[in-house]
Write a protein that holds these residues in place. Structure first.
Motif, PDB file in Angstrom:
ATOM      1  N   HIS A 190       0.798  -1.188   0.024  1.00  0.00           N
ATOM      2  CA  HIS A 190      -0.142   0.035   0.222  1.00  0.00           C
ATOM      3  C   HIS A 190       0.945   1.401  -0.127  1.00  0.00           C
ATOM      4  O   HIS A 190       0.560   2.138  -0.894  1.00  0.00           O
ATOM      5  N   HIS A 194       1.509   4.768  -2.698  1.00  0.00           N
ATOM      6  CA  HIS A 194       1.728   5.948  -2.553  1.00  0.00           C
ATOM      7  C   HIS A 194       2.775   6.693  -3.117  1.00  0.00           C
ATOM      8  O   HIS A 194       2.935   7.800  -3.679  1.00  0.00           O
ATOM      9  N   HIS A 217      -5.892   7.970  -2.192  1.00  0.00           N
ATOM     10  CA  HIS A 217      -6.447   6.741  -1.752  1.00  0.00           C
ATOM     11  C   HIS A 217      -7.688   6.366  -2.480  1.00  0.00           C
ATOM     12  O   HIS A 217      -8.301   7.185  -3.364  1.00  0.00           O
TER      13      HIS A 217
HETATM   14 ZN   LIG Z   1      -2.723   5.103   2.321  1.00  0.00          ZN
END
Ligand SMILES: [Zn+2]
Length: 261
Positions: A190, A194, A217
């Motif tokens: 995850h 980003h 997100h």
């Molecule tokens: Zn995040």
């Protein structure tokens, strides 16, 4: 997922990334990539450090070249999810340098401030500077006053931009003594997302289907959306998050995969 108090616990990742705005000079370099062909395969290297007190499942009396089990699993999870099902597009993540630090870090995730972040970047550069991304596993269950258990940051330190992922003990997949399952192996994947989005060569830093109030997100107002790797709240232990082909395509638009970056 259940926590020790018997209620549903959400491990939230909201506010788990924080990138310094690039200055005009760095922004302008995006333009040189306009009109280039799509890139379908990319690879990123990581310097991975773990500090005293970080729970990473080290084998007993380890030879130094062995990467602890938790870290191997999380790198494997990142490689498994950042590829399309047919394998046409894929991002490969490699721990080019992994090493334990016998040092007690000056701070753990629960007290980590800006100075601590800069320290970690300098420390990782000292260990092995030539990686694309630095990853530090620290003691601590979450980040200062938040439910976030992992973070991605970008900072210019000594005139050089570096990306750092910080992993807490709260992120790790584990079953505690009373059988409660917590954490999962996909937090690293995850946070890598980003960094891929932030470094987009077109300067388009949103998820392809963004949450309106938080464009880094994925939109999480449907059941499907909640299962997405880039949703602001992680899926429970044992579930495998999803990632769309559009998101992988977007990840491959990172400047990391362009020459002359
Ligand atoms: Zn995040």
């Amino acid at each position: 997922m259940a926590n020790g108090r018997g209620s549903e616990e959400e491990i939230s990742l909201f506010n788990d990334y924080d990138f310094e705005q690039l200055d005009d000079y760095q922004q302008s370099s995006y333009k040189q990539f306009e009109g280039l062909d799509e890139i379908k395969k990319g690879s990123l290297t990581m310097t991975v450090l773990w500090y005293y007190g970080a729970v990473v499942e080290e084998p007993e009396d380890p030879p130094q070249y062995i990467t602890p089990k938790r870290i191997s699993r999380e790198i494997k999870a990142a490689n498994a999810i950042w590829r399309t099902h047919n394998g046409e597009r894929a991002i490969e993540f490699t721990g080019i340098y992994t090493g334990g630090r016998d040092l007690t870090p000056r701070q753990n995730t629960e007290t980590l401030d800006e100075e601590g972040i800069i320290d970690l970047i300098r420390d990782a550069r000292d260990a092995y500077p030539h990686a694309d991304i630095f990853v530090c596993y620290l003691p601590g269950e979450n980040f200062m006053g938040t439910k976030a258990v992992a973070r991605a940051v970008g900072r210019t330190v000594d005139n050089k931009l570096s990306y750092l992922i910080i992993m807490s003990n709260g992120a790790r997949a584990r079953v505690d003594d009373s059988g409660i399952k917590q954490g999962q192996d996909y937090f690293l994947a995850h946070e890598l997302g980003h960094i891929l989005y932030f470094s987009n060569y077109k300067g388009d830093q949103s998820d392809p289907n963004p949450k309106p109030s938080d464009k880094g997100h994925h939109r999480d107002d449907t059941e499907e959306g909640k299962k997405n790797l880039m949703a602001p709240t992680a899926v429970p232990y044992g579930e495998i998050p999803t990632l769309t082909d559009e998101q992988i395509k977007k990840g491959l638009e990172s400047t990391f995969f362009r020459d002359n970056r």
